[in-house]
Design an enzyme around this catalytic site. Structure first.
Site, PDB file in Angstrom:
ATOM      1  N   TYR A  49       0.273  -1.739  11.389  1.00  0.00           N
ATOM      2  CA  TYR A  49      -0.797  -1.459  11.989  1.00  0.00           C
ATOM      3  C   TYR A  49      -0.728  -1.895  13.681  1.00  0.00           C
ATOM      4  O   TYR A  49      -0.848  -2.972  13.862  1.00  0.00           O
ATOM      5  CB  TYR A  49      -2.167  -1.990  11.546  1.00  0.00           C
ATOM      6  N   HIS A 132       4.446  -2.077   1.021  1.00  0.00           N
ATOM      7  CA  HIS A 132       3.930  -0.986   1.754  1.00  0.00           C
ATOM      8  C   HIS A 132       4.519   0.480   1.757  1.00  0.00           C
ATOM      9  O   HIS A 132       5.570   0.556   2.029  1.00  0.00           O
ATOM     10  CB  HIS A 132       3.630  -1.282   3.344  1.00  0.00           C
TER      11      HIS A 132
END
Length: 312
Positions: A49, A132
């Protein structure tokens, strides 16, 4: 299932990593503070992010809070390496590409990823670590390397809980069967609009693996009381048939004096496997709205009407 208490509503950190648009530091920090003031105590982030920006901003606020009062998760699988080519991040975050993502599901890579995250966060530990997007990169490597590495770290006490952060319900089910996971962070596959992940949730309930629901608004499609023509779905323009289905849901909600986003945010928690709904925000106002929607009363008759519509 680990005994961590996440609360009903969590804060997702992609937005404060400048997803799609840049947010000033002050606005981002005020957004995290608003989440704290709203009683949110579960915060999720990832190196992905904003090339670490989300972790830096989240840590800037949380490192001044009592550590025992909040739960924080980050993710592994992408290391951030120096990038000499410059330019802007090519993966949707409005940040300069000073670093680049390098996939690494090895134990060495997982350990280094956590160490790097702790440095950006300014914390001495994180509570939860998710592998992830193994479905995006290499599911086999995720299952054979990444998940055993996380199980080992949990056994060493480096983290309290482990899981996967994933979009594919089918891939998530493979991970649940392959490892002793505490949590699955599932994006957009169990929402008011569609529930293709029911088999996964039933298996998670059997294995006492908690599900954290993210993407409840289906890329913004269900985020407003009235569904506009230009609404997005799966990060693209919503096709006409999807718009029609969303508007039908909105109409049913209106019949019971409930706004569509309120029912949308609360819906996942109706399944016993779902332990938390985490929603992103890019302003204090969005945080306050999400918190109010999670606590707004929803009559049982509305859920019955929505379920009946889904069977038609």
């Amino acid at each position: 299932m680990n005994s961590l208490n996440l609360g009903k509503l969590g804060f997702g950190g992609a937005g404060i990593g400048n997803l799609y648009r840049a947010i000033p530091d002050g606005e981002a920090l005020a957004t995290v503070l608003a989440a704290w003031d709203a009683g949110i105590r579960y915060f999720d982030t990832a190196p992905h992010y904003g090339l670490g920006l989300s972790e830096q901003r989240l840590g800037a606020v949380l490192r001044d809070k009592p550590r025992e009062e909040f739960v924080i998760s980050t993710k592994v699988g992408r290391l951030l390496e120096p990038n000499s080519t410059g330019g802007q991040d090519p993966e949707g975050f409005d940040v300069p590409a000073l670093t680049q993502r390098v996939w690494d599901f090895s134990e060495k890579g997982v350990r280094r990823s956590i160490e790097d995250s702790l440095e950006r966060l300014g914390l001495d530990h994180v509570d939860i670590v998710y592998l992830h997007d193994p479905d995006v990169h290499d599911l086999h490597a995720g299952i054979s390397q990444g998940l055993p590495a996380l199980e080992k770290l949990r056994s060493e006490g480096v983290v309290r809980a482990i899981g996967v952060g994933i979009n594919s319900a089918e891939a998530a089910l493979e991970c649940v069967e392959a490892a002793d996971l505490d949590l699955v962070m599932l994006a957009g596959r169990y929402t008011l609009l569609e529930q293709p992940s029911v088999p996964l949730l039933e298996r998670c309930a059997e294995r006492r693996t908690g599900v954290v629901s993210v993407g409840a608004y289906n890329s913004g499609l269900l985020a407003r009381p009235e569904v506009p023509d230009d609404a997005h779905y799966n990060y693209d323009q919503a096709p006409p048939d999807v718009l029609e289905r969303a508007r039908a849901l909105a109409a049913i909600c209106r019949d019971f004096a409930v706004e569509l986003p309120t029912a949308t945010l609360q819906f996942p928690l109706r399944h016993p496997a779902v332990v938390n709904v985490t929603a992103g925000a890019t302003s204090p106002e969005q945080v306050a709205t999400n918190a109010a929607r999670m606590e707004a009363p929803v009559p049982a008759e509305l859920w019955s009407a929505l379920e009946a519509a889904g069977r038609d």
